[in-house]
Scaffold this active site. Structure first.
Site, PDB file in Angstrom:
ATOM      1  N   LYS A  84      50.094   0.280 -12.207  1.00  0.00           N
ATOM      2  CA  LYS A  84      50.597   1.639 -12.118  1.00  0.00           C
ATOM      3  C   LYS A  84      52.096   1.597 -11.755  1.00  0.00           C
ATOM      4  CE  LYS A  84      51.158   3.821  -8.339  1.00  0.00           C
ATOM      5  NZ  LYS A  84      51.867   3.295  -7.171  1.00  0.00           N
ATOM      6  N   HIS A 133      46.511   7.157  -6.614  1.00  0.00           N
ATOM      7  CA  HIS A 133      45.619   6.817  -5.499  1.00  0.00           C
ATOM      8  C   HIS A 133      44.896   8.045  -4.930  1.00  0.00           C
ATOM      9  CE1 HIS A 133      47.641   3.111  -5.877  1.00  0.00           C
ATOM     10  NE2 HIS A 133      48.633   3.323  -5.055  1.00  0.00           N
ATOM     11  N   LYS A 179      39.675  -1.243  -2.808  1.00  0.00           N
ATOM     12  CA  LYS A 179      39.567  -1.351  -1.348  1.00  0.00           C
ATOM     13  C   LYS A 179      38.097  -1.244  -0.962  1.00  0.00           C
ATOM     14  CE  LYS A 179      44.112   0.560  -0.248  1.00  0.00           C
ATOM     15  NZ  LYS A 179      44.842  -0.321   0.636  1.00  0.00           N
ATOM     16  N   HIS A 217      44.982   0.079  -7.222  1.00  0.00           N
ATOM     17  CA  HIS A 217      44.396  -0.863  -6.265  1.00  0.00           C
ATOM     18  C   HIS A 217      43.559  -0.169  -5.194  1.00  0.00           C
ATOM     19  CE1 HIS A 217      47.911   0.040  -3.727  1.00  0.00           C
ATOM     20  NE2 HIS A 217      47.251  -0.490  -2.719  1.00  0.00           N
ATOM     21  N   ASP A 260      54.125   8.452  -7.241  1.00  0.00           N
ATOM     22  CA  ASP A 260      53.799   7.127  -6.691  1.00  0.00           C
ATOM     23  C   ASP A 260      52.407   7.108  -6.046  1.00  0.00           C
ATOM     24  OD1 ASP A 260      54.577   4.427  -5.886  1.00  0.00           O
ATOM     25  OD2 ASP A 260      54.636   5.203  -3.844  1.00  0.00           O
ATOM     26  N   LYS A 298      55.763   8.795   3.636  1.00  0.00           N
ATOM     27  CA  LYS A 298      56.321   7.556   4.165  1.00  0.00           C
ATOM     28  C   LYS A 298      57.036   7.880   5.472  1.00  0.00           C
ATOM     29  CE  LYS A 298      56.653   4.930  -0.093  1.00  0.00           C
ATOM     30  NZ  LYS A 298      55.540   4.004   0.138  1.00  0.00           N
ATOM     31  N   GLU A 336      51.925   6.436   5.776  1.00  0.00           N
ATOM     32  CA  GLU A 336      52.474   5.075   5.847  1.00  0.00           C
ATOM     33  C   GLU A 336      53.639   5.081   6.820  1.00  0.00           C
ATOM     34  OE1 GLU A 336      52.453   2.875   1.883  1.00  0.00           O
ATOM     35  OE2 GLU A 336      53.197   4.863   1.373  1.00  0.00           O
ATOM     36  N   ARG A 359      61.868 -14.255 -16.466  1.00  0.00           N
ATOM     37  CA  ARG A 359      63.143 -14.611 -17.111  1.00  0.00           C
ATOM     38  C   ARG A 359      63.942 -15.550 -16.230  1.00  0.00           C
ATOM     39  NH1 ARG A 359      65.897  -8.788 -17.292  1.00  0.00           N
ATOM     40  NH2 ARG A 359      67.390  -9.927 -18.541  1.00  0.00           N
TER      41      ARG A 359
HETATM   42  C1  BG6 Z   1      51.572   1.548  -3.959  1.00  0.00           C
HETATM   43  C2  BG6 Z   1      52.772   2.441  -3.844  1.00  0.00           C
HETATM   44  O1  BG6 Z   1      50.851   1.826  -5.130  1.00  0.00           O
HETATM   45  O2  BG6 Z   1      50.722   1.764  -2.841  1.00  0.00           O
HETATM   46  C3  BG6 Z   1      53.525   2.176  -2.545  1.00  0.00           C
HETATM   47  O3  BG6 Z   1      53.631   2.205  -4.958  1.00  0.00           O
HETATM   48  C4  BG6 Z   1      52.591   2.297  -1.369  1.00  0.00           C
HETATM   49  O4  BG6 Z   1      54.614   3.068  -2.406  1.00  0.00           O
HETATM   50  C5  BG6 Z   1      51.340   1.461  -1.592  1.00  0.00           C
HETATM   51  O5  BG6 Z   1      53.287   1.854  -0.216  1.00  0.00           O
HETATM   52  C6  BG6 Z   1      50.307   1.720  -0.513  1.00  0.00           C
HETATM   53  O6  BG6 Z   1      49.255   0.803  -0.648  1.00  0.00           O
HETATM   54  P1  BG6 Z   1      48.393   0.359   0.607  1.00  0.00           P
HETATM   55  O7  BG6 Z   1      47.339  -0.516   0.035  1.00  0.00           O
HETATM   56  O8  BG6 Z   1      49.313  -0.341   1.548  1.00  0.00           O
HETATM   57  O9  BG6 Z   1      47.865   1.634   1.185  1.00  0.00           O
END
Ligand code: BG6
Length: 492
Positions: free
Chosen positions: A150, A242, A184, A180, A237, A341, A218, A51
């Protein structure tokens, strides 16, 4: 070592949300690398949609600045950069106002009968409307696919609604739901490890495995995504997608073939076999945490409520769970999952802890005998490590110690590790959904996760505070120690 590049068909990729974080941080760099490696056919285009009103030149300047920032100098040759930027178009459109998509429609018509990918890098609330918009303009062809980021929904009901809305326009075989983690390299390696080696599969069961740990730690916090994150939390999340996907790959039966539905059928069976966590179970089998101010690697880190500007936030930034997979293979083998986190290090790993030997032939003076562990390290320092007992070298009788067979992918393969999105984007163009989530998988995951979140709400279970830079609340240690086990200590 050079990778084999398999060219894909000519395509147009339409990115809704082209000025967003995902497009700049992940999609555009991934496409650049694929283009640089010669995988993208001449004439293929990337059509950005947003937009935000700006001319193409301004958008291209932003893309170039992002690439210069993210791609190391050695990969940024001027010819490749110019070719890549030359593929990009930009359209100002408003989802919900299909007329604004007309210039995009005209450009797509010029592309003729090529693969057409619609990537919805937007909020999931817009997936349904965006699907209806492209349909209203007749843009969905047989060779079209749609990619959904997602999270798909917020719970089972909203996920169903999104899936129904998108499913009214696209066939299930055209819908690519991205997780994703499945793209990997090391996650795919997990399948290679299990199903391309004879060694492990006979041992991959309750008779030989004591327990499994999956940890995704993380160092980052909410990173400017507070609006989204505060509504989601770590359970939605990370765990719903994942971590459950990783669990599926560890726990699934061997698929008959490495083909989309064979693999996804087996993952689905695992999700359906997860033992429900009741309100009572949630007291002993789950831990929620939220970070408070602390420091990571010497740098101060604010508390979560301060970071996202929600003083009384009840959102968890850490989750630990004890999970059971109710199948013949896994009966009695706990899976301990944790993600957080603002942990002290970034580390994602799967630990397969084997059972202790049934009888030792050695004298006590030989020292204790530790059970074998297989550690699959997903990031960083991708690789695998198998811990073994060996004889301490030299004189002094039979003394035992633990050592490891270590396969470090960086040292072994000496190549740039492609980002997950590179592989996944090319799979979408190829129409290969093996590494994408099928609708029933997403729903089964929500069906298991929803009652846990409901149990927390029913019990008024507020997240326990932990200091940024620590390994989460002490209750997470309690959760595993109660079972006479401990979290794997690598990097801790
Ligand atoms: C995302 C989450 O899907 O994956 C994030 O929304 C997270 O919160 C991220 O930080 C982690 O991905 P990766 O590839 O850095 O482990």
């Amino acid at each position: 070592m050079t990778a084999r590049i398999i060219p894909v068909s000519l395509f147009d990729l339409v990115v809704f949300g082209a000025t967003g974080d995902l497009a700049f941080r992940k999609l555009l760099p991934a496409l650049y690398y694929r283009d640089r490696d010669g995988q993208i056919p001449d004439g293929s285009r990337i059509l950005g949609v947003s937009r935000r009103c700006m001319p193409l030149e301004t958008y291209l300047e932003e893309v170039e600045a992002t690439l210069r920032h993210q791609v190391p100098q050695g990969y940024l040759d001027p010819g490749c950069l110019a070719r890549f930027l030359g593929r990009i178009r930009y359209y100002v459109c408003e989802i919900g106002q299909p007329d604004t998509l007309r210039p995009l429609a005209a450009a797509l018509a010029d592309g003729g009968d090529r693969v057409r990918v619609f990537y919805f890098a937007t909020s999931p609330d817009l997936f349904g409307q965006a699907s209806r918009d492209v349909d209203a303009l007749g843009l969905v062809t047989d060779k079209s696919r749609v990619v959904l980021e997602k999270p798909i929904g917020h719970d089972l009901v909203s996920a169903n609604a999104v899936n129904n809305e998108v499913g009214a326009v696209f066939g299930e075989n055209q819908i690519f739901r991205i997780d994703h983690y499945l793209g990997k390299e090391t996650v795919q390696n997990l399948m290679a490890l299990r199903f391309a080696n004879f060694l492990f599969e006979p041992l991959w069961n309750a008779a030989h495995i004591d327990h499994v740990q999956i940890s995704v730690a993380e160092t980052i916090g909410a990173e400017g995504r507070g609006d989204y994150y505060d509504r989601a939390g770590a359970m939605r999340d990370m765990v719903q997608n994942h971590i459950l996907q990783l669990l599926c790959l560890v726990a699934m039966e061997p698929p008959t073939r490495f083909e989309p539905d064979f693999v996804r059928d087996e993952k689905l069976k695992v999700l359906r076999a997860l033992k429900p966590i009741t309100v009572a179970d949630s007291v002993t089998r789950t831990v929620r945490g939220q970070y408070r101010a602390g420091a990571i690697n010497g740098s101060p880190a604010a508390s979560y409520p301060d970071e996202v500007g929600v003083p009384h936030s009840d959102t968890e930034t850490f989750v630990a769970l004890k999970v059971e997979v109710e199948t013949w293979r896994w009966s009695g083998v706990p899976f301990f999952l944790r993600t957080g986190k603002r942990m002290p290090v970034r580390a994602t790993e799967i630990v397969i802890q084997f059972r202790t030997i049934p009888h030792s032939i050695f004298l006590p003076s030989a020292g204790p005998i530790s059970a074998n562990k297989l550690i699959v390290r997903l990031q960083p320092d991708e690789g695998m490590r198998l811990s073994l007992m060996v004889k301490d070298p030299g004189p002094g009788g039979m003394r035992l110690r633990q050592d490891s067979l270590n396969l470090s992918f960086a040292e072994t393969f000496r190549m740039r590790y492609p980002d997950a999105y590179e592989r996944l984007l090319m799979d979408v163009v190829r129409g290969n959904p093996t590494l994408f989530m099928r609708r029933d998988e997403v729903e089964a995951a929500w069906r298991w996760v929803d009652p846990i979140i409901a149990a927390w709400q029913e019990r008024g279970d507020s997240p326990r505070p932990y200091t940024a830079g620590s390994w989460g609340p002490s209750a997470s240690v309690g959760l595993i120690v109660r079972d006479s086990r401990t979290w794997h200590e690598d990097g801790q």
